[in-house]
Design an enzyme around this catalytic site. Sequence first.
Site, PDB file in Angstrom:
ATOM      1  N   HIS A   1      -0.553   4.675  -8.159  1.00 18.88           N
ATOM      2  CA  HIS A   1      -0.972   5.203  -6.856  1.00 18.88           C
ATOM      3  C   HIS A   1      -2.482   5.035  -6.655  1.00 18.88           C
ATOM      4  O   HIS A   1      -2.960   5.056  -5.524  1.00 18.88           O
ATOM      5  CB  HIS A   1      -0.533   6.655  -6.686  1.00 18.88           C
ATOM      6  CG  HIS A   1       0.914   6.757  -6.298  1.00 18.88           C
ATOM      7  ND1 HIS A   1       1.930   6.776  -7.220  1.00 18.88           N
ATOM      8  CD2 HIS A   1       1.519   6.772  -5.087  1.00 18.88           C
ATOM      9  CE1 HIS A   1       3.097   6.817  -6.594  1.00 18.88           C
ATOM     10  NE2 HIS A   1       2.879   6.809  -5.297  1.00 18.88           N
TER      11      HIS A   1
ATOM     12  N   TYR B   1      -1.404  -8.411  -8.513  1.00 20.74           N
ATOM     13  CA  TYR B   1      -2.614  -9.102  -8.045  1.00 20.74           C
ATOM     14  C   TYR B   1      -2.394  -9.740  -6.682  1.00 20.74           C
ATOM     15  O   TYR B   1      -3.351 -10.000  -5.960  1.00 20.74           O
ATOM     16  CB  TYR B   1      -3.112 -10.112  -9.076  1.00 20.74           C
ATOM     17  CG  TYR B   1      -3.516  -9.417 -10.348  1.00 20.74           C
ATOM     18  CD1 TYR B   1      -4.402  -8.344 -10.290  1.00 20.74           C
ATOM     19  CD2 TYR B   1      -3.004  -9.775 -11.582  1.00 20.74           C
ATOM     20  CE1 TYR B   1      -4.751  -7.652 -11.430  1.00 20.74           C
ATOM     21  CE2 TYR B   1      -3.357  -9.086 -12.727  1.00 20.74           C
ATOM     22  CZ  TYR B   1      -4.231  -8.017 -12.646  1.00 20.74           C
ATOM     23  OH  TYR B   1      -4.569  -7.328 -13.764  1.00 20.74           O
TER      24      TYR B   1
ATOM     25  N   ARG C   1       8.854   9.809 -15.871  1.00 21.76           N
ATOM     26  CA  ARG C   1       8.899   9.342 -14.498  1.00 21.76           C
ATOM     27  C   ARG C   1      10.368   9.131 -14.117  1.00 21.76           C
ATOM     28  O   ARG C   1      11.239   9.138 -14.978  1.00 21.76           O
ATOM     29  CB  ARG C   1       8.085   8.051 -14.326  1.00 21.76           C
ATOM     30  CG  ARG C   1       8.664   6.859 -15.063  1.00 21.76           C
ATOM     31  CD  ARG C   1       7.785   5.609 -14.984  1.00 21.76           C
ATOM     32  NE  ARG C   1       7.892   4.924 -13.700  1.00 21.76           N
ATOM     33  CZ  ARG C   1       7.657   3.606 -13.533  1.00 21.76           C
ATOM     34  NH1 ARG C   1       7.312   2.848 -14.572  1.00 21.76           N
ATOM     35  NH2 ARG C   1       7.756   3.056 -12.361  1.00 21.76           N
ATOM     36  N   ARG C   2      10.631   8.888 -12.855  1.00 16.36           N
ATOM     37  CA  ARG C   2      11.949   8.497 -12.364  1.00 16.36           C
ATOM     38  C   ARG C   2      13.060   9.462 -12.754  1.00 16.36           C
ATOM     39  O   ARG C   2      14.105   9.059 -13.283  1.00 16.36           O
ATOM     40  CB  ARG C   2      12.307   7.111 -12.895  1.00 16.36           C
ATOM     41  CG  ARG C   2      11.368   6.060 -12.382  1.00 16.36           C
ATOM     42  CD  ARG C   2      11.731   4.684 -12.820  1.00 16.36           C
ATOM     43  NE  ARG C   2      11.310   3.724 -11.825  1.00 16.36           N
ATOM     44  CZ  ARG C   2      11.341   2.409 -12.002  1.00 16.36           C
ATOM     45  NH1 ARG C   2      11.772   1.907 -13.126  1.00 16.36           N
ATOM     46  NH2 ARG C   2      10.963   1.613 -11.050  1.00 16.36           N
TER      47      ARG C   2
ATOM     48  N   HIS D   1       4.055  -8.437 -13.199  1.00 19.83           N
ATOM     49  CA  HIS D   1       2.624  -8.183 -13.292  1.00 19.83           C
ATOM     50  C   HIS D   1       1.838  -8.934 -12.214  1.00 19.83           C
ATOM     51  O   HIS D   1       1.091  -8.304 -11.472  1.00 19.83           O
ATOM     52  CB  HIS D   1       2.027  -8.415 -14.677  1.00 19.83           C
ATOM     53  CG  HIS D   1       0.580  -8.032 -14.639  1.00 19.83           C
ATOM     54  ND1 HIS D   1       0.160  -6.725 -14.672  1.00 19.83           N
ATOM     55  CD2 HIS D   1      -0.519  -8.756 -14.409  1.00 19.83           C
ATOM     56  CE1 HIS D   1      -1.139  -6.668 -14.485  1.00 19.83           C
ATOM     57  NE2 HIS D   1      -1.578  -7.888 -14.330  1.00 19.83           N
TER      58      HIS D   1
HETATM   59 FE1  HAS Z   1      -1.127  -1.844 -13.580  1.00 18.42          FE
HETATM   60  C1  HAS Z   1       1.925  -0.631 -14.688  1.00 18.42           C
HETATM   61  C2  HAS Z   1      -2.019  -2.609 -16.788  1.00 18.42           C
HETATM   62  C3  HAS Z   1      -4.089  -3.247 -12.455  1.00 18.42           C
HETATM   63  C4  HAS Z   1       0.066  -1.746 -10.360  1.00 18.42           C
HETATM   64  N1  HAS Z   1       0.644  -1.259 -12.697  1.00 18.42           N
HETATM   65  C5  HAS Z   1       1.762  -0.777 -13.327  1.00 18.42           C
HETATM   66  C6  HAS Z   1       2.778  -0.487 -12.352  1.00 18.42           C
HETATM   67  C7  HAS Z   1       2.257  -0.842 -11.129  1.00 18.42           C
HETATM   68  C8  HAS Z   1       0.911  -1.320 -11.362  1.00 18.42           C
HETATM   69  C9  HAS Z   1       2.959  -0.760  -9.772  1.00 18.42           C
HETATM   70  O1  HAS Z   1      -0.614  -2.914 -19.504  1.00 18.42           O
HETATM   71  C10 HAS Z   1       4.153   0.136 -12.636  1.00 18.42           C
HETATM   72  C11 HAS Z   1       5.274  -0.854 -12.756  1.00 18.42           C
HETATM   73  C12 HAS Z   1       6.562  -0.127 -13.028  1.00 18.42           C
HETATM   74  O2  HAS Z   1       7.156   0.393 -12.067  1.00 18.42           O
HETATM   75  O3  HAS Z   1       6.957  -0.013 -14.197  1.00 18.42           O
HETATM   76  N2  HAS Z   1      -2.764  -2.707 -14.471  1.00 18.42           N
HETATM   77  C13 HAS Z   1      -2.943  -2.888 -15.793  1.00 18.42           C
HETATM   78  C14 HAS Z   1      -4.258  -3.473 -16.034  1.00 18.42           C
HETATM   79  C15 HAS Z   1      -4.846  -3.645 -14.802  1.00 18.42           C
HETATM   80  C16 HAS Z   1      -3.891  -3.179 -13.832  1.00 18.42           C
HETATM   81  C17 HAS Z   1      -4.850  -3.821 -17.361  1.00 18.42           C
HETATM   82  N3  HAS Z   1      -1.883  -2.372 -11.775  1.00 18.42           N
HETATM   83  C18 HAS Z   1      -3.103  -2.961 -11.530  1.00 18.42           C
HETATM   84  C19 HAS Z   1      -3.239  -3.237 -10.128  1.00 18.42           C
HETATM   85  C20 HAS Z   1      -2.060  -2.819  -9.533  1.00 18.42           C
HETATM   86  C21 HAS Z   1      -1.226  -2.272 -10.584  1.00 18.42           C
HETATM   87  C22 HAS Z   1      -4.435  -3.889  -9.507  1.00 18.42           C
HETATM   88  C23 HAS Z   1      -1.628  -2.874  -8.110  1.00 18.42           C
HETATM   89  C24 HAS Z   1      -2.355  -3.272  -7.103  1.00 18.42           C
HETATM   90  N4  HAS Z   1      -0.235  -1.616 -15.383  1.00 18.42           N
HETATM   91  C25 HAS Z   1      -0.745  -2.067 -16.572  1.00 18.42           C
HETATM   92  C26 HAS Z   1       0.263  -1.857 -17.632  1.00 18.42           C
HETATM   93  C27 HAS Z   1       1.383  -1.294 -17.041  1.00 18.42           C
HETATM   94  C28 HAS Z   1       1.037  -1.165 -15.630  1.00 18.42           C
HETATM   95  C29 HAS Z   1       0.152  -2.181 -19.060  1.00 18.42           C
HETATM   96  C30 HAS Z   1       2.721  -0.896 -17.720  1.00 18.42           C
HETATM   97  C31 HAS Z   1       2.730   0.539 -18.070  1.00 18.42           C
HETATM   98  C32 HAS Z   1       4.073   0.956 -18.633  1.00 18.42           C
HETATM   99  O4  HAS Z   1       4.125   1.228 -19.833  1.00 18.42           O
HETATM  100  O5  HAS Z   1       5.072   0.980 -17.904  1.00 18.42           O
HETATM  101  C33 HAS Z   1      -6.202  -4.276 -14.549  1.00 18.42           C
HETATM  102  O6  HAS Z   1      -6.077  -5.336 -13.628  1.00 18.42           O
HETATM  103  C34 HAS Z   1      -7.230  -3.289 -14.052  1.00 18.42           C
HETATM  104  C35 HAS Z   1      -8.630  -3.888 -14.011  1.00 18.42           C
HETATM  105  C36 HAS Z   1      -9.552  -3.077 -13.159  1.00 18.42           C
HETATM  106  C37 HAS Z   1     -10.786  -2.693 -13.465  1.00 18.42           C
HETATM  107  C38 HAS Z   1     -11.594  -1.874 -12.476  1.00 18.42           C
HETATM  108  C39 HAS Z   1     -12.779  -2.628 -11.876  1.00 18.42           C
HETATM  109  C40 HAS Z   1     -13.405  -1.828 -10.796  1.00 18.42           C
HETATM  110  C41 HAS Z   1     -13.606  -2.250  -9.524  1.00 18.42           C
HETATM  111  C42 HAS Z   1     -14.156  -1.263  -8.518  1.00 18.42           C
HETATM  112  C43 HAS Z   1     -15.416  -1.693  -7.832  1.00 18.42           C
HETATM  113  C44 HAS Z   1     -15.970  -0.612  -6.966  1.00 18.42           C
HETATM  114  C45 HAS Z   1     -16.203  -0.725  -5.639  1.00 18.42           C
HETATM  115  C46 HAS Z   1     -16.634   0.474  -4.880  1.00 18.42           C
HETATM  116  C47 HAS Z   1     -15.997  -1.975  -4.888  1.00 18.42           C
HETATM  117  C48 HAS Z   1     -11.412  -3.031 -14.761  1.00 18.42           C
HETATM  118  C49 HAS Z   1     -13.318  -3.633  -9.079  1.00 18.42           C
HETATM  119  C50 HAS Z   1     -18.100   0.631  -4.912  1.00 18.42           C
HETATM  120  C51 HAS Z   1     -18.450   1.739  -4.028  1.00 18.42           C
HETATM  121  C52 HAS Z   1     -19.634   2.348  -4.064  1.00 18.42           C
HETATM  122  C53 HAS Z   1     -19.896   3.402  -3.126  1.00 18.42           C
HETATM  123  C54 HAS Z   1     -20.668   1.995  -5.060  1.00 18.42           C
HETATM  124 CU    CU Z   2       1.107  -5.256 -15.403  1.00 19.83          CU
END
Ligand code: HAS
Ligand code: CU
Length: 565
Positions: free
Chosen positions: A384, A235, A445-446, A231
Site C-alpha cells: 500500500h 515496475y 494476510r488474506r 515482480h
Molecule cells: Fe515489492 C511484495 C521486494 C518495490 C509491490 N511488492 C510485493 C507485493 C506487491 C509489491 C503488490 O523481495 C505483494 C505481492 C503479493 O500479493 O504477494 N518490492 C521489493 C523491493 C522493491 C519493491 C526490493 N513493490 C515495489 C514496488 C511495488 C511493489 C515499486 C509497486 C509499485 N516486494 C518485494 C518482495 C516481496 C514484495 C521480496 C515479496 C514479499 C513476500 O514474502 O510475499 C524495490 O524496488 C524498492 C526500491 C525502493 C527504494 C526507495 C527509493 C526512494 C525513492 C523516493 C524518492 C523521494 C522523493 C520525494 C521523490 C530503494 C525513489 C522527495 C520529496 C521531498 C519533499 C524531498
Molecule cells: Cu517483487
Amino acid sequence: MAYVDEYPRAAKIARWEFGVAFLALALGGVFGLVQALYRTDTFREALPINAADYYTILTGHGVLLALVFTTFSIAALFTWATTRSLERPLASNRLAWGAFWLLVIGTVLAATSILNGFVPQLPFESSDVLFTFYAPMQAHPAFYLGAALIIIGSWVAGAVYFLTYWEWRKDNPGERIPLQTFMVLTTFLMWYLATLGVAVEVVVFLIPWSLGLIDTVDPLLTRTLFWFFGHPVVYFWLLPAYLVWYTVLPKLAGGRLFSDPLARAVFVLFLLLSTPVGFHHQYVDPGIPEGFKFVSMTNTMMLLLPSLLTAFTVVASLEHGARQRGGGGYVGWLRSLPWDRPAFSGCALAGLMFAAGGFSGMINAGMNINYLIHNTLWVPGHFHLTVGTAFALTIMAIAYWLIPQITGKRLQHRRLAMVQPYVWFVGMTLMSNAMHRAGLAGLPRRTAEPMFQEAGSAPFDPVVGTVGEMRLQIAIGSTLLFVALAMFLVVMFGTWLGKSGAAPLAVNGSIPDPLSGPEGSPRVLDNLKVWTAIAVVLVALAYGLPIWSIISDGLLTPGSPPIPV
Ligand code: HAS
Ligand code: CU
C-alpha cells in the site's frame, strides 16, 4: 496552444482511459473500506457481507485497483507523454481505440465473474481467486479470458507508442529520443518481456484447465510463470510514477530536472533487471533450487540501485527548484516548495512514502528475513506504500495538472484538491504502519478473520504495540483513505462536468529543459535493441534452468485438479 486543441484525438483517448481508471478506483476503493472494517472487526455486524463475501471483495479490490486502475491510467499518461514529447499525434487512433476496447471487454469479463460471488444474477460463476489467481484455486474461464484480454490490450496500446516513435524517427534521423518517449518505450520493452510469463500461464494452462480440456496443472510451474511477471508488473506501475517525478515534478517545484542521462540510465537498469528477480516471491516454495533463489536475491539488491539513483536525482531537482524560488539552508529550502499545489504535494508525499515502502521492500527481499514476514499483514503494508501510494497518489496528483490539459476545463473544488493528498498521506501512514507492525506480530494476510487476539500473544507484542491500537489504526487509516478518495473523485468529476471553453487554462503544460541534457552522454544509452537483447539473456539465465527442472519434475507427477473456491 493547449494540449487538447493541439492533439484533440489523443486527448479524447486519454480522457476515456482516465475515465474508466477512475471508475475502477471508485469501486475498488469502496471494497477497500468494507474489507478493512470487516477484517478489523469494526462495525462488522452492520456490514452487509459474510466471510465468504470477504474473499470476493478482496479479489475485486485487488483486480480493480492493481490491474484495472493501473493499466488504464498508465495508458492515459503514456498517450499524453508520447504525443507531447514527440510533438505529433498518435500513429494510429484506430489501434489506440482497439486497445481501449480490448481492455474494457477484458475488465467487464473479469469483473462480472468476480462480482458474481456477491450478485449471483450476474453471468459467470464466482471467481474468488484473489489477484494472484494461484492454481489449484480455479476461476471461471471468463476470469482468465478477461485477464488475457487486459494483457493483450496493453500490448496493443504499447504498439501504438512504438509506431508513433518510428514515424518520428523517420523524420528525425540521428536525434536523441525525447526523454518521456524514452521512458515510455523502455517501460514497454520491460513489459513485453515480463508478460510472456503470465501469457503462457493463462493461455497454455489456466484457460484449457478451466474449460476442462486438461484435468490437472502443476501449481509450482504456474506460480513460477506468474511471478516471472509478478515482480516486473510492480515496475510497470512504478515507472509511470517515475516518469512524472523526473519530468513534471521538477517543473512543479519551480526548477528543472537535474540530469537527463541519469534518468535514461535508470530506465535502462529497470529494463535489464526487473524480470530476473521473481523468485523473491517464492522463497518458501519447495521445488526451486536454493541457489536460484539466492541469485534472485542478489539481483533484487542490485535493482535497488535505480531507485536510489532516482531518490538522489529527483530530490536534487526539487532542491534546485526550491532554491530558484528563494529557498536556502541545508534543509530550509524544503519550506520554499509549493506545498499548497496539490499536483506538487501529492507527488512529493508519494515519493516520501515510497522511500518507506522501498525500505520494507529491502526487508522482504532478504531471503532469511522474508521468512518472518511472508504471508503476513506486513506484505499488504508494503504494497500500500508502493502501488497504493507511490503509484496511486502520483496519478491522483498529476490528474490535478493533466485533466485540465486534456479536457480544456478549469480545475474545480481547488480547496478540496489542496488538502486531499495530505488526508491520503495521514490515512496511509496510520494504516500501513499498523499493517507492518501487525505482520511482525504474526498476523496473517488474506484471511477474513480478524485474528488480532492471536497476534497479541506473539513474542513481538512489546515491540509492536497493543492489539487494539493496531486494529484501530487500520480502521481509522482506511476510513481516511476512503475520504481522500471521495475528495479526489469529487474534484475530478466536478472538473470534467464543469463548464468548458470559457475558462482559460489554469496550467501551462510545457516542460523546461534539464540542467544537464542528453548531448554529452553516450549514444549507446538510446540503443534499445542492445538493452533488450541483454535483458533477454539475463532472463534466460535466471529462469531457463529452474523452469526446465520444474517441467521435468512435473512430467513425473500428476499435477493438481481444481479445488473449489
Ligand atoms: Fe515489492 C511484495 C521486494 C518495490 C509491490 N511488492 C510485493 C507485493 C506487491 C509489491 C503488490 O523481495 C505483494 C505481492 C503479493 O500479493 O504477494 N518490492 C521489493 C523491493 C522493491 C519493491 C526490493 N513493490 C515495489 C514496488 C511495488 C511493489 C515499486 C509497486 C509499485 N516486494 C518485494 C518482495 C516481496 C514484495 C521480496 C515479496 C514479499 C513476500 O514474502 O510475499 C524495490 O524496488 C524498492 C526500491 C525502493 C527504494 C526507495 C527509493 C526512494 C525513492 C523516493 C524518492 C523521494 C522523493 C520525494 C521523490 C530503494 C525513489 C522527495 C520529496 C521531498 C519533499 C524531498
Ligand atoms: Cu517483487
